[in-house]
Write an enzyme that holds these catalytic residues in place. Structure first.
Site, short mmCIF file in Angstrom:
data_model
loop_
_atom_site.label_atom_id
_atom_site.label_comp_id
_atom_site.label_asym_id
_atom_site.label_seq_id
_atom_site.Cartn_x
_atom_site.Cartn_y
_atom_site.Cartn_z
N HIS A 95 47.37 36.17 37.39
CA HIS A 95 46.83 35.81 36.14
C HIS A 95 48.16 35.94 35.29
O HIS A 95 47.83 35.92 34.03
CB HIS A 95 45.64 35.94 35.60
N ASN A 168 36.68 33.45 36.77
CA ASN A 168 37.26 32.12 36.98
C ASN A 168 36.49 31.27 37.02
O ASN A 168 35.51 30.99 36.61
CB ASN A 168 37.38 32.38 38.56
#
Length: 707
Positions: A95, A168
């Site tokens: 990320h 997510n």
């Protein structure tokens, strides 16, 4: 739907032979029969910790009971994840590429019946939030638009402390146990001996890992779907992934799953478009989010929950504690409880977007964890990572991470301490300081979960054994177009894999999901014969299709939040340009005028019209639809200009609506484009807006061969 049943027992110990030349998937000591559990033998050394201690099971964390929490005493898990968390400094290991914004969450429906969490109690309450979106595999300098999962993390600054909902844009995950997380990320990252590919999963190490980890197949179906190539961060869903608990004032528990639903609806790109976006604008999603906020078109999502009891969970034909599973909306409907609006861009990208620290362990009174073994590992991993990335234990004092409510404790000193605690008392209990912090009966409490009588061990509950039923359900729930995209994505990815037995193994897994899909992929790879199906540890169920899992079937017929490019040149009809702009903006989209020169063009009314972009540097991939308002002379001239031909050819190939004047027909002809329902007269602004509200899916089979 399966009838109610009692939770099963864990499977008995299984025998596994030593591996031969090629590692074979064996059976775990206890757990799923087809799970990867490789034993030393031949050229393979014994797996050990960094202290040389032999490891018996590198696939399952140590749990108090088969369905119990992960134990802190699991030194194998702690060493493995700790080492993984500290591999890179200061960039996030995953990320790393992110964009974020400030905003607020407004409660529209109270959950006071289920939880004491203040942010979910009083309707109308507005809680400040900071939300970060990200890709997973690439570094901070990678691009916005690869085929990848998108992180969706929200920090709520509540009056009871910070609550981080870290998820997510896909509701399931690759693995069931946090023990496997370092291996998953190592496999998907750049291959260590060559440093590429960056930000992509189409390579041997990733698919080798997947071929030996059947629990990943459900997530693979999502990752190969159009969900992994979104049009905009404003048009993705978000999921908390795990089951959490809500606790009422009496300590009673209700399970909850969190869902974010975008106001603008779902929209994705097509694969060729995603590839060309990487070249056109590495920051496409970040720029889109920034420009929307700057224009006052604030991105917005509904927050919805799925609420269910332990008794309901026991009746599910899957285990809700398994992060590779979702709860279909048809089984437990969603209830919308609020909305999130992002209305302010960060003042400083590094200070806020880069330094923000999300952690699933940050929860408030009235919310608690479940025994999901992936969640249990994440509770440790995130904090451990941030200690390294942000310089030490006081990273919570960085403004973006600091609570907006009062906070006090006896923790002192340490690297980067910015506060100056006063007085002689830095311990508890104490009697010397009447103002020192104390606990409160209304503080955080864990659910008093009854313990069973099973012993601890590196175990996986037998209800985690079904790896294919929901993958089958997801694939069969898609429209025919989306199924073709998934098959083509698998062919593309596996065509990049050099190792034949890995390609064959994946097709073998696909046979357990859908035999037609497996055959299509095998044909696309040119396999001489269809490989045998991989052994399944559990019966593969034919679950009912869930239309809620589609994108195309759920797309809103709207132009709101979209962008339309109008190509102009000297002599373009000013009346047509004005009419198109009015209709497009009236439908909620933005308009950008594109011209061969950035200075613009002199229109038919003899006024100089500035351009928003120059033709060669502003391709049609940046827009959701395009219009060509050209005079006869300009059309003939631009028919010989490659950038103009590509502009319309790509728009046509990416299934977008095209408006064209008579003069623009020369450019369409040069691009080899024949008229269809998605090509309209630029003079009919109403018809163009209607056509631009959706992709021209009927066009796709005529343009490209899909698997």
């Amino acid at each position: 739907m399966a009838a109610s049943r009692k939770p099963g027992k864990s499977l008995p110990p299984a025998k596994a032979a030593a591996t031969t030349a090629r590692p074979q998937a064996g059976r775990e000591s206890r757990g799923n029969a087809d799970e990867l559990h490789q034993l030393a033998g031949g050229a393979h050394p014994v797996l050990t910790t960094n202290q040389g201690i032999p490891v018996s099971d590198n696939q399952n964390s140590l749990r108090a009971t088969p369905r119990g929490p992960t134990l802190l005493e699991d030194f194998v898990l702690r060493e493995k994840i700790t080492h993984f968390d500290h591999e890179r400094i200061p960039e996030r290991i995953v990320h790393a590429r992110g964009s974020a914004a400030h905003g607020y969450f407004e409660l529209t429906r109270s959950l006071s019946k289920y939880t004491t969490a203040n942010l979910f109690n009083e309707v109308g309450t507005r809680t400040p939030v900071f939300t970060r979106f990200s890709t997973v595999a690439g570094g901070a300098g990678s691009v916005d638009t690869p085929r990848d999962v998108r992180g969706f993390a929200v920090k709520f600054y509540t009056q009871q402390g910070n609550f981080d909902l870290v998820g997510n844009n896909i509701p399931v995950f690759f693995i069931q146990d946090a023990m496997k997380f370092p291996d998953l990320v190592h496999a998907v990252k750049m291959e260590p001996d060559r440093g590429f590919p960056q930000a992509g999963s189409a390579h041997d190490t990733f698919w080798d890992f997947i071929s030996l980890t059947p629990e990943s197949m459900h997530m693979i179906m999502w990752a190969m779907s159009d969900r992994a190539i979104p049009r905009s961060l404003r048009m993705i869903e978000g999921f908390g992934i795990h089951s959490f608990r809500l606790l009422d004032a009496k300590g009673r528990s209700t399970f909850v799953k969190f869902h974010w639903r975008p106001k603008l609806g779902l929209q994705s790109t097509v694969w060729d478009e995603a590839l060309k976006l990487q070249a056109a604008d590495n920051d496409f999603h970040r720029r889109d989010l920034f420009e929307a906020i700057q224009a006052g078109a604030f991105p917005e999502w509904d927050l919805a929950v799925q609420l269910f009891t332990q008794e309901q969970a026991d009746a599910f034909p899957f285990d809700h504690l398994d992060a590779t599973k979702l709860i279909p909306e048809e089984l437990v409907p969603l209830t919308v409880i609020g909305r999130m609006v992002l209305d302010r861009w960060p003042d400083n990208f590094f200070a806020e977007t880069e330094q923000v620290a999300f952690c699933p362990a940050n929860i408030v009174p009235g919310i608690d964890f479940s025994n999901d073994p992936l969640l249990q590992g994440r509770l440790f991993s995130y904090l451990d990572t941030q200690l390294s990335r942000l310089g030490g234990p006081n990273f919570h004092q960085i403004p973006i991470n600091a609570p907006k409510c009062p906070f006090a404790n006896q923790q002192r000193d340490g690297h980067m301490q910015m506060q100056q605690p006063k007085g002689r008392v830095n311990y508890e209990p104490s009697s010397l300081d009447p103002d020192s912090a104390r606990g409160t009966p209304s503080g955080f409490r864990s659910f008093a979960e009854p313990a069973d009588d099973e012993s601890k061990g590196r175990i996986r509950y037998d209800t985690f054994a079904d790896h294919y039923s929901q993958a089958r359900q997801f694939f069969r729930s898609q429209t025919a177009i989306e199924q073709s995209h998934m098959a083509s994505a698998l062919v593309f990815e596996l065509s990049k894999v050099e190792t034949l037995h890995v390609r064959e193994a994946i097709v073998g897994h696909l046979r357990n999901i859908d035999d037609d899909l497996a055959q299509r992929v095998a044909n696309g790879l040119g396999l001489a014969k269809l490989p045998p199906a991989q052994k399944s540890a559990a019966a593969v169920l034919d679950l009912p299709p869930s239309p809620a899992l589609q994108i195309i079937g759920r797309m809103k017929p709207t132009l709101e939040g979209r962008a339309v490019g109008i190509l102009i040149d000297d002599g373009s009809d000013a009346t047509v340009v004005a009419a198109l702009r009015k209709a497009i903006e009236g439908a909620g989209a933005t308009v950008k005028l594109i011209a061969p020169k950035v200075g613009g063009a002199t229109l038919s009314d003899r006024r100089k019209q500035p351009a928003d972009g120059q033709l060669a540097g502003t391709p049609s991939v940046l827009f959701d639809a395009v219009a060509l308002v050209l005079s006869d002379a300009a059309g003939k001239r631009l028919a010989g200009e490659a950038a103009a031909v590509d502009f319309v050819r790509d728009a046509f190939g990416h299934l977008k609506a095209i408006a064209a004047t008579a003069g623009a027909q020369a450019v369409l002809s040069a691009a080899g484009i024949a008229k269809d329902a998605g090509i309209v007269d630029a003079g009919d602004a109403k018809a163009f807006v209607k056509a631009a509200m959706t992709r021209q899916w009927a066009r796709e089979p005529k343009l490209r061969t899909l698997a």
